[in-house]
Design an enzyme around this catalytic site. Structure first.
Site, short mmCIF file in Angstrom:
data_model
loop_
_atom_site.label_atom_id
_atom_site.label_comp_id
_atom_site.label_asym_id
_atom_site.label_seq_id
_atom_site.Cartn_x
_atom_site.Cartn_y
_atom_site.Cartn_z
N HIS A 185 -41.77 58.54 103.74
CA HIS A 185 -41.82 60.00 103.84
C HIS A 185 -41.40 60.55 105.20
O HIS A 185 -40.69 61.55 105.29
CB HIS A 185 -43.24 60.48 103.51
N GLU A 194 -43.41 60.54 91.82
CA GLU A 194 -42.54 61.17 92.84
C GLU A 194 -42.58 60.30 94.07
O GLU A 194 -43.65 59.89 94.51
CB GLU A 194 -43.06 62.57 93.17
N GLU A 214 -37.33 62.38 95.51
CA GLU A 214 -37.12 63.46 96.48
C GLU A 214 -36.31 62.92 97.65
O GLU A 214 -36.73 61.97 98.31
CB GLU A 214 -38.46 64.02 96.99
N ASP A 252 -40.27 59.45 98.05
CA ASP A 252 -39.41 60.07 99.05
C ASP A 252 -38.34 59.09 99.54
O ASP A 252 -38.67 57.99 100.01
CB ASP A 252 -40.25 60.53 100.25
N HIS A 265 -47.94 61.80 92.91
CA HIS A 265 -47.29 62.19 94.16
C HIS A 265 -47.27 61.04 95.15
O HIS A 265 -48.32 60.51 95.50
CB HIS A 265 -48.05 63.39 94.75
O1 G3P Z 1 -41.68 66.68 95.90
C1 G3P Z 1 -42.86 67.39 96.11
C2 G3P Z 1 -43.48 67.10 97.46
O2 G3P Z 1 -43.52 65.72 97.64
C3 G3P Z 1 -42.76 67.75 98.60
O3 G3P Z 1 -43.40 67.59 99.84
O4 G3P Z 1 -43.87 66.54 102.01
O5 G3P Z 1 -45.07 65.74 100.00
O6 G3P Z 1 -42.66 65.23 100.32
P1 G3P Z 1 -43.76 66.20 100.56
MG MG Z 2 -42.18 64.22 98.45
#
Ligand code: G3P
Ligand code: MG
Length: 239
Positions: free
Chosen positions: A51, A36, A111, A38, A9
């Site tokens: 993010h 993952e 994402e 952003d 993450h």
């Molecule tokens: O993609 C899963 C997760 O990353 C979504 O929430 O706020 O961590 O980007 P966030």
């Molecule tokens: Mg995310």
């Protein structure tokens, strides 16, 4: 196709500053093959891997992305908030990050963030262009977003790309929404997922990923429920 049981993450956000090159290198070193990250948009139309909609949490600067260009932030340190060891980490453009991950042969869940300072098309168009230029292995790419409009635009432009619909809790009309974009996966907050929901998603032939799981017992509970993969900030706890 299941991406992976473990997805780093923001690139192992507990072990290295989130969404940085250092985090990607560490993810690879740990043998985790999906990450993952952003994608976000700046005032000059640059798509960056970051993010938040402001610099405040992750840097010693303040300011909103909506009023900054990439050249304004190119030298901003996004590592020291985590540890002085990471003082050289910088915000990467989407293109630069895609190049790094492609060379590492990493699987990617990109994402796409949606903040009020831009419209869906503003981020979708340059994101598609960057992916077309920098990415080859489309089995190893899932694009997700909380924003259904963003996913719809990508689906219309690139119907073969794998899409994942992100929600906190599963809405009642989830099936209609995933059908509208031919999503391959559903991504949910692990604390809000119920066993009947997990069964329904799997019965519909979709992959099911949950965020953000940093506890082994919780991961076991989720895998037993039928979850395919978890987003985690610390893959080392699952060794
Ligand atoms: O993609 C899963 C997760 O990353 C979504 O929430 O706020 O961590 O980007 P966030
Ligand atoms: Mg995310």
């Amino acid at each position: 196709m299941i991406a992976s049981r473990l997805i780093a993450h923001r690139g192992c956000a507990k072990l290295a500053p989130e969404n940085t090159l250092a985090a990607m290198n560490l993810t690879q070193k740990l043998g985790v093959d999906w990450v993952e990250i952003d994608a976000n948009l700046m005032a000059d139309g640059s798509v960056v891997i970051f993010h938040d909609d402001t610099l405040d949490r992750l840097t010693d600067h303040s300011g909103e992305l909506k009023s900054l260009s990439y050249s304004d932030v190119a030298d901003v340190d996004i590592g020291s908030h985590f540890s002085a060891v990471f003082k050289d980490e910088r915000i990467l453009t989407l293109e630069a990050m895609l190049d790094v991950l492609a060379k590492q042969e990493m699987g990617l869940n990109l994402e796409i963030k949606r903040y009020e300072h831009f419209a869906p098309t503003d981020i979708v168009n340059p994101t598609i262009t960057a992916i077309e230029q920098c990415w080859k292995d489309f089995d190893r790419l899932i694009i997700s977003s909380f924003d259904h409009e963003i996913l719809k635009l990508i689906y219309q432009a690139k119907p073969d790309w794998q899409l994942g619909q992100l929600w906190e809790a599963l809405p009642d009309d989830w099936q209609k929404r995933v059908d509208a974009i031919q999503a391959v996966s559903v991504h949910l907050d692990h604390t809000l997922l119920t066993p009947p929901q997990a069964r329904a998603i799997k019965d519909a032939g979709l992959d099911l990923y949950v965020y953000t799981v940093n506890d082994v017992n919780e991961a076991t509970r989720l895998f037993d429920m039928g979850v395919d993969g978890i987003f985690t900030d610390d893959p080392t706890i699952f060794r």
